[in-house]
Each structure stands twice: as structure tokens, then as C-alpha cells.
Design a protein around this motif. Sequence first.
Motif, PDB file in Angstrom:
ATOM      1  N   SER A 150      -1.147 -30.755  47.100  1.00 58.04           N
ATOM      2  CA  SER A 150      -0.094 -29.863  47.974  1.00 58.04           C
ATOM      3  C   SER A 150       1.136 -29.563  47.134  1.00 58.04           C
ATOM      4  N   HIS A 151       1.381 -30.207  46.026  1.00 57.78           N
ATOM      5  CA  HIS A 151       2.514 -30.017  45.221  1.00 57.78           C
ATOM      6  C   HIS A 151       2.707 -28.596  44.643  1.00 57.78           C
ATOM      7  N   HIS A 152       3.817 -27.924  44.506  1.00 56.28           N
ATOM      8  CA  HIS A 152       4.063 -26.815  43.953  1.00 56.28           C
ATOM      9  C   HIS A 152       5.057 -26.934  42.764  1.00 56.28           C
ATOM     10  N   PHE A 153       4.679 -26.005  41.757  1.00 57.90           N
ATOM     11  CA  PHE A 153       5.380 -25.797  40.427  1.00 57.90           C
ATOM     12  C   PHE A 153       6.166 -24.731  40.260  1.00 57.90           C
ATOM     13  N   PRO A 154       7.352 -24.600  40.834  1.00 57.07           N
ATOM     14  CA  PRO A 154       8.024 -23.387  40.732  1.00 57.07           C
ATOM     15  C   PRO A 154       8.164 -22.456  39.670  1.00 57.07           C
ATOM     16  N   CYS A 155       8.182 -23.277  38.155  1.00 57.24           N
ATOM     17  CA  CYS A 155       8.619 -22.786  37.338  1.00 57.24           C
ATOM     18  C   CYS A 155       7.346 -22.658  36.291  1.00 57.24           C
ATOM     19  N   LEU A 156       6.033 -22.806  37.009  1.00 52.61           N
ATOM     20  CA  LEU A 156       4.818 -22.770  36.038  1.00 52.61           C
ATOM     21  C   LEU A 156       4.510 -21.329  35.640  1.00 52.61           C
ATOM     22  N   ALA A 157       5.190 -20.380  36.160  1.00 51.44           N
ATOM     23  CA  ALA A 157       4.653 -18.882  35.583  1.00 51.44           C
ATOM     24  C   ALA A 157       5.588 -18.815  34.501  1.00 51.44           C
ATOM     25  N   GLU A 158       6.822 -19.211  34.445  1.00 48.24           N
ATOM     26  CA  GLU A 158       7.963 -19.068  33.452  1.00 48.24           C
ATOM     27  C   GLU A 158       7.626 -19.767  32.274  1.00 48.24           C
ATOM     28  N   LYS A 159       6.962 -21.139  32.586  1.00 50.95           N
ATOM     29  CA  LYS A 159       6.514 -21.767  31.433  1.00 50.95           C
ATOM     30  C   LYS A 159       5.297 -21.254  30.537  1.00 50.95           C
ATOM     31  N   ILE A 160       4.564 -20.647  31.317  1.00 45.84           N
ATOM     32  CA  ILE A 160       3.409 -20.465  30.481  1.00 45.84           C
ATOM     33  C   ILE A 160       3.409 -18.640  29.525  1.00 45.84           C
ATOM     34  N   GLU A 161       4.651 -18.190  30.606  1.00 46.49           N
ATOM     35  CA  GLU A 161       5.353 -17.067  29.615  1.00 46.49           C
ATOM     36  C   GLU A 161       5.947 -17.575  28.238  1.00 46.49           C
ATOM     37  N   LYS A 162       6.598 -18.794  28.540  1.00 46.42           N
ATOM     38  CA  LYS A 162       7.111 -19.117  26.971  1.00 46.42           C
ATOM     39  C   LYS A 162       6.497 -19.658  26.041  1.00 46.42           C
ATOM     40  N   VAL A 163       5.100 -20.045  26.453  1.00 47.50           N
ATOM     41  CA  VAL A 163       4.107 -20.050  25.319  1.00 47.50           C
ATOM     42  C   VAL A 163       3.224 -19.009  24.787  1.00 47.50           C
ATOM     43  N   GLY A 164       3.484 -17.744  25.529  1.00 48.33           N
ATOM     44  CA  GLY A 164       2.936 -16.640  24.966  1.00 48.33           C
ATOM     45  C   GLY A 164       2.171 -15.659  25.859  1.00 48.33           C
ATOM     46  N   ILE A 165       2.174 -16.126  27.198  1.00 44.28           N
ATOM     47  CA  ILE A 165       1.271 -15.422  28.100  1.00 44.28           C
ATOM     48  C   ILE A 165       2.213 -14.196  28.679  1.00 44.28           C
ATOM     49  N   ALA A 166       1.762 -12.904  28.786  1.00 42.94           N
ATOM     50  CA  ALA A 166       2.134 -11.987  29.208  1.00 42.94           C
ATOM     51  C   ALA A 166       2.857 -12.061  30.699  1.00 42.94           C
ATOM     52  N   GLN A 167       4.056 -11.470  31.115  1.00 42.34           N
ATOM     53  CA  GLN A 167       4.371 -11.697  32.449  1.00 42.34           C
ATOM     54  C   GLN A 167       3.455 -11.089  33.586  1.00 42.34           C
ATOM     55  N   GLU A 168       2.610 -10.151  33.454  1.00 41.93           N
ATOM     56  CA  GLU A 168       1.721  -9.633  34.211  1.00 41.93           C
ATOM     57  C   GLU A 168       0.756 -10.402  34.406  1.00 41.93           C
ATOM     58  N   ASP A 169       0.329 -11.453  33.539  1.00 44.15           N
ATOM     59  CA  ASP A 169      -0.636 -12.482  33.610  1.00 44.15           C
ATOM     60  C   ASP A 169      -0.053 -13.651  34.230  1.00 44.15           C
ATOM     61  N   ALA A 170       1.225 -14.169  33.987  1.00 47.65           N
ATOM     62  CA  ALA A 170       1.574 -15.387  34.364  1.00 47.65           C
ATOM     63  C   ALA A 170       2.011 -14.926  35.871  1.00 47.65           C
ATOM     64  N   VAL A 171       2.423 -13.919  36.324  1.00 45.20           N
ATOM     65  CA  VAL A 171       2.441 -14.049  37.763  1.00 45.20           C
ATOM     66  C   VAL A 171       1.473 -14.454  38.647  1.00 45.20           C
ATOM     67  N   TRP A 172       0.295 -14.585  38.284  1.00 42.08           N
ATOM     68  CA  TRP A 172      -0.816 -15.168  39.009  1.00 42.08           C
ATOM     69  C   TRP A 172      -0.379 -16.669  39.288  1.00 42.08           C
ATOM     70  N   LEU A 173       0.450 -17.247  38.649  1.00 37.48           N
ATOM     71  CA  LEU A 173       0.864 -18.568  38.874  1.00 37.48           C
ATOM     72  C   LEU A 173       2.037 -18.757  40.014  1.00 37.48           C
ATOM     73  N   THR A 174       2.540 -17.801  40.355  1.00 32.70           N
ATOM     74  CA  THR A 174       3.468 -17.837  41.381  1.00 32.70           C
ATOM     75  C   THR A 174       2.856 -17.934  42.770  1.00 32.70           C
ATOM     76  N   PRO A 175       3.422 -18.856  43.535  1.00 32.71           N
ATOM     77  CA  PRO A 175       4.519 -19.827  43.385  1.00 32.71           C
ATOM     78  C   PRO A 175       4.221 -21.050  42.580  1.00 32.71           C
ATOM     79  N   GLY A 176       3.114 -21.357  42.203  1.00 30.21           N
ATOM     80  CA  GLY A 176       2.920 -22.569  41.316  1.00 30.21           C
ATOM     81  C   GLY A 176       1.999 -23.539  42.251  1.00 30.21           C
TER      82      GLY A 176
END
Length: 269
Positions: free
Chosen positions: A183-209
Motif C-alpha cells: 500500500s506504500h506510495h513513492f511520490p518521487c518515483l516518476a522523477e527518479k526514473i526520469e533522471k536515469v533517462g526515461i522520458a517524462q511522458e513515459d515516467a508519468v505512468w508512475l504517478t503517484p508512485g
Amino acid sequence: MMSPQRILYVASEIAPFLETSLVSDCVRKLPEAMQSRQIDVRIVVPKFGTINDRMNRLHEVLRLSGSIVSINDVDHSISVKVSTIPSTRLQVYFVDNDDLFGRRRSVFEDHHNNFFEDNDLRMIFFCTGVMETLKKLEWEADIVHCHDWITGLIPIFWKKLYQDHALFRKAKLVFTVYNNTFSHHFPCLAEKIEKVGIAQEDAVWLTPGGFRNIIQLAMHYSDLVLRGEALDAVEFEDLFKDKELPWVQNDDQYNEEYFEMYKRLLSHA
């Protein structure tokens, strides 16, 4: 139909090294059955701290170790260890890092049963570690079969982050879902995978984490999605409303059905 020549299994656990859920049994059974068909099989799992190196005869593979994964501006070194499942010819590769895995004497929760706050970072590290290990192995798979949520970034990494590398162009990606929810959420997960090179439009799938977001992302970038068991957790409500996920019953025909499924998947290339 084409038959697979090389299959990669990536999972959260495998018997007898770690057995906390149905994943360990499924991932123990399938690779040996495929290997008996003369298929070249590789297995990669995290090296959790509960897995004792000496008892399980793990040893580090220096030529596969030493890569650095930068996550959220912090560098983490990859150590790769290997062992053989007793009474088989199956080798298992373990992706390790002392801070994220090796020194912790538990899997996903601390000794107070609290979900680790950095399990998202551990997932990113493990999935990246799998990709980097394959690069050093110089091994190209026909089928990549991912089991459980911690492998959930493999499909997008394969198709978006490593797509220009020759080893990652032809494989078909299979993702199997289990009841191992959280049940835990990672609010910065999308931002973290953007930093490893995943485009924002793909990383948004991971919101809210949350768990559902990870599963949805894995489903979106996989060529085939399966369920490893009856899914009854609340986190799965309405998640598969568009289609019923295939489920291979764990019976005498289990291995044969998977083999035929792999062949059909490759025939759609």
C-alpha cells in the motif's frame, strides 16, 4: 511456430535461495523445464541479505561486477554473484549492493514490519543491474519473462532506455503478476526514473508512485501479461477491467503450456 532458443527469467526470488511467495516455486520450475528442451536459460534475482553467501555457495563474478548505477544523483556499485541450484545445471545470477540489499537482513520490510522507504530505489537499481549484467554477459534473449513487481521496470528499460543496444532489440517481454502487493506510495518515483533517462511522458505512468502504477507501467510495455495466481488483493480492483489476464494453472501441463505460449509469442514477431 518459432521456438525460443534463449530465455531470461528475472524475478524477486527463486527456491531454494529465498522462498516467501509463489514466485519462488514458479521461477524454480519453469527454467529447468525449458532447459530440458535444450533452451539456453539465464536467471537473475536480487541478492537480498537473507540469502547467506556461504550456505548457498555464492561467489562474485568479477567480470560482471563493477558497473555504477546513478539514481537520484547518488552512485551505487553493482556486484554480481552466482550460484547453481542443487542437483541441476541451472545457474542463478544475484544482483547485489551492500547498502541496498546485502547488509539488510530482511526482504522488503524492516524488523518492525515497515515497508522500506527506498524500495523504489532498490527496484530501479535491480532492474538497471539486470540490464548492465546482460551487457557484460553479451547474451541476447528471445524471451524475457519477468516475475513480480520489483521487475516492473524491465519492460520500459528494455524498450526505451536500452533500445539502441544490439542485445535488446528482438526479445519479447512477458510480465507475470502475483498477489505480492503493498500500500506504500513513492511520490518521487516518476522523477527518479526520469533522471536515469526515461522520458517524462513515459515516467508519468508512475504517478503517484503506488503498486498499481508500477504494474500498469509493466503491462503497458510488455508483449504479454499473465497472472501467476488468482488475484484477490484490493490493489487489483478494476486494474484488468479491459481484459482477463491469462493464467497457466500450476498442474502437470504447466511447463508445456508455457512453452507453447512462448512459441506463439515469437511467431508474432
